[in-house]
Design an enzyme around this catalytic site. Structure first.
Site, PDB file in Angstrom:
ATOM      1  N   GLU A 175       0.931  -1.169  -0.002  1.00  0.00           N
ATOM      2  CA  GLU A 175       0.033   0.081  -0.050  1.00  0.00           C
ATOM      3  C   GLU A 175       0.888   1.133   0.261  1.00  0.00           C
ATOM      4  O   GLU A 175       0.841   2.066   0.908  1.00  0.00           O
ATOM      5  CB  GLU A 175      -0.868  -0.037   1.371  1.00  0.00           C
ATOM      6  CG  GLU A 175      -1.875  -1.321   1.382  1.00  0.00           C
ATOM      7  CD  GLU A 175      -2.650  -1.116   2.606  1.00  0.00           C
ATOM      8  OE1 GLU A 175      -2.271  -0.417   3.608  1.00  0.00           O
ATOM      9  OE2 GLU A 175      -3.542  -1.953   2.823  1.00  0.00           O
ATOM     10  N   PRO A 176       1.670   1.387  -1.321  1.00  0.00           N
ATOM     11  CA  PRO A 176       2.383   2.748  -1.113  1.00  0.00           C
ATOM     12  C   PRO A 176       1.855   3.882  -1.244  1.00  0.00           C
ATOM     13  O   PRO A 176       0.866   3.936  -2.273  1.00  0.00           O
ATOM     14  CB  PRO A 176       3.467   2.445  -2.131  1.00  0.00           C
ATOM     15  CG  PRO A 176       2.849   1.378  -3.092  1.00  0.00           C
ATOM     16  CD  PRO A 176       1.764   0.510  -2.218  1.00  0.00           C
TER      17      PRO A 176
ATOM     18  N   ARG B 125       3.247   7.890  -0.427  1.00  0.00           N
ATOM     19  CA  ARG B 125       4.377   8.692  -0.660  1.00  0.00           C
ATOM     20  C   ARG B 125       5.171   8.093  -1.764  1.00  0.00           C
ATOM     21  O   ARG B 125       5.448   9.306  -2.557  1.00  0.00           O
ATOM     22  CB  ARG B 125       4.975   8.755   0.691  1.00  0.00           C
ATOM     23  CG  ARG B 125       6.061   9.906   0.731  1.00  0.00           C
ATOM     24  CD  ARG B 125       6.966   9.892   1.914  1.00  0.00           C
ATOM     25  NE  ARG B 125       6.216   9.700   3.280  1.00  0.00           N
ATOM     26  CZ  ARG B 125       5.520  10.579   4.002  1.00  0.00           C
ATOM     27  NH1 ARG B 125       5.699  11.792   3.779  1.00  0.00           N
ATOM     28  NH2 ARG B 125       4.952  10.061   5.206  1.00  0.00           N
TER      29      ARG B 125
ATOM     30  N   ARG C 297       2.920  19.929   6.253  1.00  0.00           N
ATOM     31  CA  ARG C 297       3.706  18.838   7.041  1.00  0.00           C
ATOM     32  C   ARG C 297       5.056  19.544   7.692  1.00  0.00           C
ATOM     33  O   ARG C 297       5.398  18.872   8.933  1.00  0.00           O
ATOM     34  CB  ARG C 297       4.415  18.102   5.659  1.00  0.00           C
ATOM     35  CG  ARG C 297       3.579  17.317   4.894  1.00  0.00           C
ATOM     36  CD  ARG C 297       3.986  16.235   3.897  1.00  0.00           C
ATOM     37  NE  ARG C 297       4.593  15.087   4.779  1.00  0.00           N
ATOM     38  CZ  ARG C 297       5.875  15.300   4.804  1.00  0.00           C
ATOM     39  NH1 ARG C 297       6.558  15.763   4.556  1.00  0.00           N
ATOM     40  NH2 ARG C 297       6.367  14.041   5.773  1.00  0.00           N
TER      41      ARG C 297
ATOM     42  N   TYR D  64       4.886  18.008  11.372  1.00  0.00           N
ATOM     43  CA  TYR D  64       5.917  16.867  11.793  1.00  0.00           C
ATOM     44  C   TYR D  64       7.203  17.616  11.676  1.00  0.00           C
ATOM     45  O   TYR D  64       8.206  16.933  11.577  1.00  0.00           O
ATOM     46  CB  TYR D  64       5.786  15.877  10.609  1.00  0.00           C
ATOM     47  CG  TYR D  64       4.366  15.361  10.335  1.00  0.00           C
ATOM     48  CD1 TYR D  64       3.647  14.581  11.285  1.00  0.00           C
ATOM     49  CD2 TYR D  64       3.948  15.747   8.974  1.00  0.00           C
ATOM     50  CE1 TYR D  64       2.280  14.188  10.894  1.00  0.00           C
ATOM     51  CE2 TYR D  64       2.477  15.389   8.795  1.00  0.00           C
ATOM     52  CZ  TYR D  64       1.979  14.561   9.558  1.00  0.00           C
ATOM     53  OH  TYR D  64       0.547  14.020   9.289  1.00  0.00           O
TER      54      TYR D  64
ATOM     55  N   CYS E 130      -2.046  33.237   9.965  1.00  0.00           N
ATOM     56  CA  CYS E 130      -1.934  33.899  11.374  1.00  0.00           C
ATOM     57  C   CYS E 130      -1.381  33.012  12.575  1.00  0.00           C
ATOM     58  O   CYS E 130      -2.209  32.772  13.495  1.00  0.00           O
ATOM     59  CB  CYS E 130      -3.372  34.707  11.794  1.00  0.00           C
ATOM     60  SG  CYS E 130      -3.275  35.488  13.042  1.00  0.00           S
TER      61      CYS E 130
HETATM   62  N1  LLP Z   1      -1.522   1.998   4.352  1.00  0.00           N
HETATM   63  C1  LLP Z   1      -1.974   2.348   5.369  1.00  0.00           C
HETATM   64  C2  LLP Z   1      -3.131   1.804   6.449  1.00  0.00           C
HETATM   65  C3  LLP Z   1      -1.830   3.748   5.992  1.00  0.00           C
HETATM   66  O1  LLP Z   1      -2.417   4.230   7.039  1.00  0.00           O
HETATM   67  C4  LLP Z   1      -0.864   4.679   5.374  1.00  0.00           C
HETATM   68  C5  LLP Z   1      -0.525   5.894   5.512  1.00  0.00           C
HETATM   69  C6  LLP Z   1      -0.371   4.067   4.016  1.00  0.00           C
HETATM   70  C7  LLP Z   1      -0.690   2.701   3.707  1.00  0.00           C
HETATM   71  C8  LLP Z   1       0.583   4.954   3.204  1.00  0.00           C
HETATM   72  O2  LLP Z   1       1.861   5.165   3.776  1.00  0.00           O
HETATM   73  P1  LLP Z   1       3.012   5.926   3.060  1.00  0.00           P
HETATM   74  O3  LLP Z   1       3.348   4.659   1.949  1.00  0.00           O
HETATM   75  O4  LLP Z   1       2.488   6.974   2.143  1.00  0.00           O
HETATM   76  O5  LLP Z   1       4.006   5.973   3.927  1.00  0.00           O
HETATM   77  N2  LLP Z   1       0.350  12.663   6.770  1.00  0.00           N
HETATM   78  C9  LLP Z   1       1.674  12.230   7.086  1.00  0.00           C
HETATM   79  C10 LLP Z   1       1.700  10.461   6.671  1.00  0.00           C
HETATM   80  C11 LLP Z   1       0.416   9.793   7.065  1.00  0.00           C
HETATM   81  C12 LLP Z   1       0.578   8.486   6.779  1.00  0.00           C
HETATM   82  C13 LLP Z   1      -0.903   7.901   7.106  1.00  0.00           C
HETATM   83  N3  LLP Z   1      -0.989   6.485   6.605  1.00  0.00           N
HETATM   84  C14 LLP Z   1       2.953  12.979   6.255  1.00  0.00           C
HETATM   85  O6  LLP Z   1       2.496  13.901   5.845  1.00  0.00           O
HETATM   86  O7  LLP Z   1       3.993  12.386   6.249  1.00  0.00           O
END
Ligand code: LLP
Length: 430
Positions: free
Chosen positions: A285-286, A288, A323, A327, A354
């Site tokens: 489940e990629p 990012r 972001r 973070y 603001c």
């Molecule tokens: N699968 C599930 C169940 C998830 O909760 C997520 C991300 C992904 C896959 C995808 O993860 P990725 O491959 O994108 O790392 N807003 C934060 C990241 C929150 C991620 C939430 N879940 C940021 O801006 O870094």
């Protein structure tokens, strides 16, 4: 200056794909999100190819939360991706993009009755996050005489090197069922009349720059799968989630490649299933990794102020890219119209919101800046627009998508009317 291959410099201007960013800013206005579709296609091919080199039955479920624009979902659907969906909105968008219901997984720790009913109605598999949810889903499916395929989301209790707010597999996390309770959960699923336990699911966190935790995660899932076989559960898929990080700091970050990721997880998976004598699909489940670097945020300098530090005040803030504020994330910034100019001084790139925390980038060495200059914020394609808001009553900006020579809107800019349209005057004020 290290740029990814789809970003280049010509005549002192930053280009994305075949387009001059300064011209895009003129044509579409700022702030502006700009996405290169070709980069997403390349990223998808590379990641899925790296996994497919080991095993044919890979399914890539794009994490739609990273960037839920319909045009992006359509690009990924056309490449064969399914989606990890977290809401009725994401289910609806993924289906509208042409993804098949069986290529979606409805994730989340807090699904409402209407979420569960939608999954049942559309034939979307559900990642079940609690026994309470299991009972509710069984009833929802029973009410319409259907059976639902599910996976349980496992909490593997794995610590990962990332920001604590995006580590999801810690013992203390709100997500998943503790690994120690999983067998009992599957027993209950087997006993439920309208539930088919078809898979197992896990996601350990996001922006992970080390492959070892992923290998440990797969090891945990394989162990559990062995225990499940013993109780008569025949898994059709093992879903290892997303989380592979990208090098936001290109000069210094070490980020594993998809090949290194595959090299760490696939041998564990393949040995495991061989020993167990099974051949389930492997789901990933990629989010990012597929979309982050495809997109830049263009923002115009409104004014420059020399104070205790020098601020370049720009027209995008944490309303559009949260972001850094949320973070402490680092995003590379460039002066898109002064790419050949000497780097003269450090600027903090400050948004129009603001709040003191509305800083997109802190103390960055840039050319002399003046009102009208265009700043490009890199790697904004994941959790960028997707997490935007109308805070301070600012309409959200437009999003443009590029495909070769083509450049077109994938979302128009909101107007002040879009802010006020859903508002109501309560009758007693009329
Ligand atoms: N699968 C599930 C169940 C998830 O909760 C997520 C991300 C992904 C896959 C995808 O993860 P990725 O491959 O994108 O790392 N807003 C934060 C990241 C929150 C991620 C939430 N879940 C940021 O801006 O870094």
């Amino acid at each position: 200056m290290i740029l990814p291959p789809h970003l280049t410099v010509r005549g002192g201007h930053l280009r994305i794909g075949e387009h001059d960013t300064v011209e895009l800013a003129e044509r579409f206005g700022t702030p502006l999100y700009v996405t290169d579709e070709m980069r997403i296609r390349k990223n998808f091919k590379r990641l899925s190819g790296a996994l497919n080199d080991y095993y044919p039955d890979i399914r890539v479920l794009y994490a739609a939360k990273a960037n839920g624009n319909l045009a992006i979902l359509r690009v990924l659907a056309s490449m064969g991706a399914g989606a990890d969906v977290f809401s009725a909105g994401e289910v609806t968008l993924a289906l509208a993009a042409g993804m098949r219901p069986e290529s979606l997984l409805f994730n989340g720790s807090s699904k409402s009755p209407s979420d569960l009913a939608l999954a049942v109605e559309k034939g979307v598999r559900v990642s079940v996050d609690s026994l309470d949810e299991l009972r509710q889903l069984d009833r929802a499916a029973g009410a319409v005489g259907k059976t639902v395929d599910i996976a349980f989301r496992v909490n593997p209790e794995i610590t990962v090197p990332t920001h604590p707010k995006i580590a999801t597999g810690l013992a203390t996390s709100k997500f998943g069922i503790p690994a120690g309770d999983i067998l009992d959960a599957y027993h209950q699923a087997l006993a439920a009349e309208h539930i088919n336990p078809a898979g197992i699911h896990c996601h350990i966190g996001s922006q992970i720059l080390d492959v070892e935790p992923f290998a440990r995660e797969v090891d945990v899932l394989i162990d559990l799968t062995g225990d499940l076989i013993d109780i008569g559960v025949d898994l059709a898929f093992i879903d290892i989630g997303g989380g592979l990080g990208i090098p936001y700091r290109r000069e210094t970050d070490f980020a594993p490649t998809p090949e290194e990721y595959a090299g760490a997880v696939m041998p564990v998976f393949l040995n495991g299933i061989r020993e167990l004598g099974i051949a389930p699909e492997l789901w990933v489940e990629p989010g990012r990794w597929l979309v982050a670097d495809s997109t830049i945020l263009l923002t115009r300098v409104n004014s420059v102020k020399a104070a205790h530090k020098t601020f370049a005040n720009v027209d995008a803030g944490f309303n559009l890219l949260i972001r850094p504020a949320m973070y402490d994330s680092y995003h590379e910034v460039f002066a898109a119209n002064k790419m050949d100019a000497c780097l003269e001084r450090e600027y903090s790139i400050a948004g129009p919101i603001c709040e003191t925390g509305d800083i997109l980038a802190e103390d960055r060495l840039l050319p002399d800046l003046a009102a009208g200059d265009i700043i490009a914020v890199l790697d904004a394609g994941a959790y960028g627009f997707a997490m935007s808001s109308q805070y301070n009553s600012r309409p959200r900006c437009a999003e443009v998508i590029l495909s070769g020579e083509n450049a077109g809107l994938m979302r128009r800019a909101e107007t002040i009317d879009d802010l006020t349209a859903p508002m109501e005057i309560p009758p007693w004020q009329a």
